[in-house]
Design a protein around this motif. Structure first.
Motif, PDB file in Angstrom:
ATOM      1  N   HIS A 153     -13.197  36.900 -62.419  1.00 24.65           N
ATOM      2  CA  HIS A 153     -12.209  36.502 -61.856  1.00 24.65           C
ATOM      3  C   HIS A 153     -11.300  37.458 -61.163  1.00 24.65           C
ATOM      4  CE1 HIS A 153     -10.822  38.081 -65.629  1.00 24.65           C
ATOM      5  NE2 HIS A 153      -9.602  38.251 -65.074  1.00 24.65           N
ATOM      6  N   LYS A 154     -11.675  38.677 -61.087  1.00 28.71           N
ATOM      7  CA  LYS A 154     -10.545  39.785 -60.775  1.00 28.71           C
ATOM      8  C   LYS A 154     -10.659  39.927 -59.183  1.00 28.71           C
ATOM      9  CE  LYS A 154     -10.000  42.367 -65.102  1.00 28.71           C
ATOM     10  NZ  LYS A 154     -10.084  43.729 -65.512  1.00 28.71           N
ATOM     11  N   TYR A 155     -11.956  39.896 -58.661  1.00 28.12           N
ATOM     12  CA  TYR A 155     -11.983  40.119 -57.152  1.00 28.12           C
ATOM     13  C   TYR A 155     -11.225  39.166 -56.348  1.00 28.12           C
ATOM     14  CZ  TYR A 155     -15.340  43.628 -58.458  1.00 28.12           C
ATOM     15  OH  TYR A 155     -16.062  44.724 -59.070  1.00 28.12           O
ATOM     16  N   LYS A 157      -8.898  37.211 -57.428  1.00 26.16           N
ATOM     17  CA  LYS A 157      -7.279  36.611 -57.844  1.00 26.16           C
ATOM     18  C   LYS A 157      -6.289  37.201 -56.895  1.00 26.16           C
ATOM     19  CE  LYS A 157      -4.510  36.894 -62.080  1.00 26.16           C
ATOM     20  NZ  LYS A 157      -3.212  37.874 -61.653  1.00 26.16           N
ATOM     21  N   PRO A 158      -6.145  38.299 -56.375  1.00 29.15           N
ATOM     22  CA  PRO A 158      -5.003  38.720 -55.459  1.00 29.15           C
ATOM     23  C   PRO A 158      -4.691  37.678 -54.351  1.00 29.15           C
ATOM     24  CG  PRO A 158      -6.426  40.758 -55.820  1.00 29.15           C
ATOM     25  CD  PRO A 158      -7.037  39.614 -56.489  1.00 29.15           C
ATOM     26  N   ASP A 161      -3.019  34.775 -55.802  1.00 30.57           N
ATOM     27  CA  ASP A 161      -1.387  34.904 -56.501  1.00 30.57           C
ATOM     28  C   ASP A 161      -0.603  35.129 -55.202  1.00 30.57           C
ATOM     29  OD1 ASP A 161      -2.133  35.389 -58.888  1.00 30.57           O
ATOM     30  OD2 ASP A 161      -2.397  37.512 -58.896  1.00 30.57           O
ATOM     31  N   ARG A 162      -1.179  35.320 -53.923  1.00 31.52           N
ATOM     32  CA  ARG A 162      -0.315  35.456 -52.658  1.00 31.52           C
ATOM     33  C   ARG A 162      -0.052  34.129 -51.896  1.00 31.52           C
ATOM     34  NH1 ARG A 162      -2.361  41.003 -52.387  1.00 31.52           N
ATOM     35  NH2 ARG A 162      -0.625  42.432 -52.246  1.00 31.52           N
ATOM     36  N   VAL A 163      -0.884  33.373 -52.005  1.00 40.33           N
ATOM     37  CA  VAL A 163      -0.909  32.252 -51.122  1.00 40.33           C
ATOM     38  C   VAL A 163      -0.689  30.690 -51.857  1.00 40.33           C
ATOM     39  CG1 VAL A 163      -2.038  33.229 -49.391  1.00 40.33           C
ATOM     40  CG2 VAL A 163      -3.306  31.688 -50.701  1.00 40.33           C
ATOM     41  N   ASP A 172      -5.332  24.140 -47.073  1.00 42.25           N
ATOM     42  CA  ASP A 172      -5.088  25.572 -47.329  1.00 42.25           C
ATOM     43  C   ASP A 172      -5.423  25.916 -48.570  1.00 42.25           C
ATOM     44  OD1 ASP A 172      -3.508  26.027 -44.751  1.00 42.25           O
ATOM     45  OD2 ASP A 172      -1.814  26.456 -45.854  1.00 42.25           O
ATOM     46  N   LYS A 175      -9.182  26.597 -48.038  1.00 39.57           N
ATOM     47  CA  LYS A 175      -9.343  27.987 -47.725  1.00 39.57           C
ATOM     48  C   LYS A 175      -9.370  29.005 -48.512  1.00 39.57           C
ATOM     49  CE  LYS A 175      -6.203  28.444 -44.190  1.00 39.57           C
ATOM     50  NZ  LYS A 175      -5.753  28.497 -42.924  1.00 39.57           N
ATOM     51  N   ALA A 176      -8.133  28.824 -49.311  1.00 37.55           N
ATOM     52  CA  ALA A 176      -7.856  29.801 -50.294  1.00 37.55           C
ATOM     53  C   ALA A 176      -8.967  30.158 -51.273  1.00 37.55           C
ATOM     54  CB  ALA A 176      -6.581  29.657 -51.206  1.00 37.55           C
ATOM     55  N   SER A 183     -14.221  37.142 -51.456  1.00 44.44           N
ATOM     56  CA  SER A 183     -14.072  38.534 -51.908  1.00 44.44           C
ATOM     57  C   SER A 183     -15.042  38.853 -53.202  1.00 44.44           C
ATOM     58  CB  SER A 183     -12.598  38.685 -52.372  1.00 44.44           C
ATOM     59  OG  SER A 183     -11.736  38.388 -51.300  1.00 44.44           O
TER      60      SER A 183
ATOM     61  N   LYS B 154     -11.237  46.734 -60.060  1.00 44.83           N
ATOM     62  CA  LYS B 154     -11.695  45.499 -59.412  1.00 44.83           C
ATOM     63  C   LYS B 154     -10.797  44.800 -58.617  1.00 44.83           C
ATOM     64  CE  LYS B 154     -15.237  44.102 -62.680  1.00 44.83           C
ATOM     65  NZ  LYS B 154     -15.945  42.964 -63.413  1.00 44.83           N
ATOM     66  N   TYR B 155      -9.690  44.942 -58.787  1.00 42.67           N
ATOM     67  CA  TYR B 155      -8.602  44.497 -57.872  1.00 42.67           C
ATOM     68  C   TYR B 155      -8.455  45.089 -56.613  1.00 42.67           C
ATOM     69  CZ  TYR B 155      -6.999  41.448 -62.108  1.00 42.67           C
ATOM     70  OH  TYR B 155      -7.178  40.835 -63.075  1.00 42.67           O
ATOM     71  N   PRO B 158     -11.660  45.142 -52.906  1.00 40.04           N
ATOM     72  CA  PRO B 158     -12.113  44.570 -51.737  1.00 40.04           C
ATOM     73  C   PRO B 158     -11.521  45.535 -50.433  1.00 40.04           C
ATOM     74  CG  PRO B 158     -11.742  42.900 -53.494  1.00 40.04           C
ATOM     75  CD  PRO B 158     -11.337  44.385 -54.070  1.00 40.04           C
ATOM     76  N   ARG B 162     -13.608  47.136 -47.376  1.00 43.11           N
ATOM     77  CA  ARG B 162     -13.344  46.488 -46.042  1.00 43.11           C
ATOM     78  C   ARG B 162     -12.942  47.641 -44.997  1.00 43.11           C
ATOM     79  NH1 ARG B 162     -12.228  41.446 -48.334  1.00 43.11           N
ATOM     80  NH2 ARG B 162     -13.473  39.634 -47.434  1.00 43.11           N
ATOM     81  N   SER B 183      -2.524  45.945 -54.863  1.00 43.53           N
ATOM     82  CA  SER B 183      -3.112  44.981 -55.353  1.00 43.53           C
ATOM     83  C   SER B 183      -3.421  45.022 -56.857  1.00 43.53           C
ATOM     84  CB  SER B 183      -4.312  44.710 -54.540  1.00 43.53           C
ATOM     85  OG  SER B 183      -4.386  44.504 -53.659  1.00 43.53           O
ATOM     86  N   ARG B 186      -0.129  44.796 -58.700  1.00 43.43           N
ATOM     87  CA  ARG B 186       0.655  43.048 -59.045  1.00 43.43           C
ATOM     88  C   ARG B 186      -0.376  42.422 -60.031  1.00 43.43           C
ATOM     89  NH1 ARG B 186       2.674  40.745 -54.279  1.00 43.43           N
ATOM     90  NH2 ARG B 186       3.247  42.389 -53.011  1.00 43.43           N
ATOM     91  N   SER B 187      -1.634  42.912 -60.332  1.00 46.10           N
ATOM     92  CA  SER B 187      -2.382  41.972 -61.167  1.00 46.10           C
ATOM     93  C   SER B 187      -2.590  42.591 -62.530  1.00 46.10           C
ATOM     94  CB  SER B 187      -3.914  41.780 -60.367  1.00 46.10           C
ATOM     95  OG  SER B 187      -3.729  40.969 -59.280  1.00 46.10           O
ATOM     96  N   ARG B 232      -0.532  36.641 -45.828  1.00 46.67           N
ATOM     97  CA  ARG B 232      -0.035  35.409 -45.471  1.00 46.67           C
ATOM     98  C   ARG B 232      -0.276  34.877 -44.217  1.00 46.67           C
ATOM     99  NH1 ARG B 232       4.407  36.699 -48.751  1.00 46.67           N
ATOM    100  NH2 ARG B 232       4.017  36.330 -50.732  1.00 46.67           N
ATOM    101  N   PHE B 235      -4.035  34.584 -43.356  1.00 49.15           N
ATOM    102  CA  PHE B 235      -4.441  33.224 -43.953  1.00 49.15           C
ATOM    103  C   PHE B 235      -4.021  32.269 -43.197  1.00 49.15           C
ATOM    104  CE2 PHE B 235      -3.703  29.653 -47.068  1.00 49.15           C
ATOM    105  CZ  PHE B 235      -5.138  29.589 -47.794  1.00 49.15           C
ATOM    106  N   THR B 240      -9.872  26.621 -41.159  1.00 47.09           N
ATOM    107  CA  THR B 240     -10.755  26.061 -42.275  1.00 47.09           C
ATOM    108  C   THR B 240     -12.084  25.555 -41.890  1.00 47.09           C
ATOM    109  OG1 THR B 240      -8.525  25.228 -43.206  1.00 47.09           O
ATOM    110  CG2 THR B 240     -10.451  24.311 -44.127  1.00 47.09           C
TER     111      THR B 240
END
Lengths: 241, 241
Positions: A153-155, A157-158, A161-163, A172, A175-176, A183, B154-155, B158, B162, B183, B186-187, B232, B235, B240
């Motif tokens: 779940h970790k990769y 999650k960010p 949490d943001r959207v 949306d 997409k999320a 990720s 992990k968080y 990504p 990249r 990141s 936050r997590s 955001r 995103f 989509t």
């Protein structure tokens, strides 16, 4: 490994699972981890699975058998509430985990843990989204935490949490969860395509959309590339402190 | 928990650590996890630590003692190569881990595992970046994998995957490790401010920049907000599938 994520939004629920299973790095297969049950207009249920494949397959098989045989106490299609459905699914998972654990000698170090995400709605009821643990106990998504994840779940999650908020649109949300999966796919080889995406609309009482996204899906690849590109561009735009 | 990350780039090395330690969720403290050793013009070494605090503190104390006492066999300031430095640090960590593990009865279930990131350069040598495990063995960053992480990795992975390449500038690298840390902060609540950032320039043979970033650092907060905003916006821009 596995990655499954479910969102509980005002407009509906969006569920996404991968399909990769592995018994060691040298034994990789594709198995469906998304299971849906419908009585259109009366109820809709979706279950996603993570963990020991022997446990989750047997659990789904027993749930299906109880439906087919019209077992009133164990059928998730006749249970009188989503809470009762969660209880049946949890009890079945705990029972199967316990049986299989009993067959495996301790020194074998084979994991029999498994977890499930259960999403569903009955006529006149609210949509509910549960995470069910090996022992049969469960937690439920709420407006404060409108998503649940199982597996790696970790990769992913960010981005959630943001959207993600309860007011996020279903479009949306799709997409999320796809970007969250993207990720995860990039960082953990044991999570793999194809993907299963299911959308349940609030009060729709059926599966509104179910889609399998294959490894060569041009749309998913384009989205993944566009997201990478957008991240790199955003990164360049941010000022260094 | 901890998050430390080190980048090995053509222009130099960038290191970032948090400072939160905890013995249970109800016992949280701030401890430095970034340690630097300099003989300007001759060598520069930085060590970041993760894991059991008693193990990592004792390891750093012994390394410091060996330098101060001029122990030729154990001083990382006289060792003839960065590989020899890694060997000394690994041996010291393994020795301390073993001693402390011996004092703890098995049923106590106290973890004595620890890991370190070692970065350094000697005059006429190349910059080298190592990840050293509890048992004293180590791996090294290369052009294919120009970064190493310890702790909650992990968080923050990504973004590094990249944007980081060996040709990344030091300024972009600082931004990348700070966003990677953002990141993670936050997590995972057990990773916390303040942060320690260290930059070593190739052939500089000294610490080019060392900065502590506190919780109320306006620049870091602005960067964190700008990044959330950019994510955001990106995103929303993505189509989509």
């Amino acid at each position: 490994m596995t990655y499954c994520v479910g969102l509980l939004l005002n407009e509906g629920m969006v569920l996404l699972s991968d399909t990769r299973t592995n018994a060691g790095l040298d034994n990789i297969s594709t198995y469906r981890k998304m299971f849906t049950f419908e009585a259109p207009g009366e109820r809709v249920i979706a279950i996603m699975t993570a963990g020991s494949l022997s446990v989750t397959q047997t659990t789904i098989a027993r749930l299906t058998e109880a439906i087919d045989s019209g077992d009133e106490k164990r059928s998730i299609m006749t249970a009188h509430s989503m809470l009762a459905v969660a209880q049946i699914v949890g009890d079945t998972l705990a029972e199967v985990s316990h049986e299989i654990r009993g067959k495996i000698q301790q020194q074998e170090k084979v994991s029999t843990s498994a977890s499930l995400i259960l999403a569903g709605q009955r006529a006149d009821g609210a949509m509910r989204l549960f995470l069910i643990y090996s022992q049969g106990n469960f937690i439920e998504a709420t407006a404060e935490t409108p998503y649940l994840q199982i597996g790696e779940h970790k990769y992913g999650k960010p981005i959630l949490d943001r959207v993600i908020e309860p007011t996020t649109s279903l479009m949306d949300a799709e997409k999320a969860v796809l970007l969250s999966m993207d990720s995860t796919l990039r960082s953990n080889l044991s999570v793999g395509m194809p993907l299963d995406l299911v959308v349940i609309e609030n009060h729709g009482l059926r599966i509104a959309r179910a889609r399998r996204i294959d490894a060569d899906d041009a749309g998913f690849q384009a989205m993944s590339n566009a997201w990478s590109e957008a991240l790199r561009r955003s990164f360049q735009e941010i000022e260094t402190v």
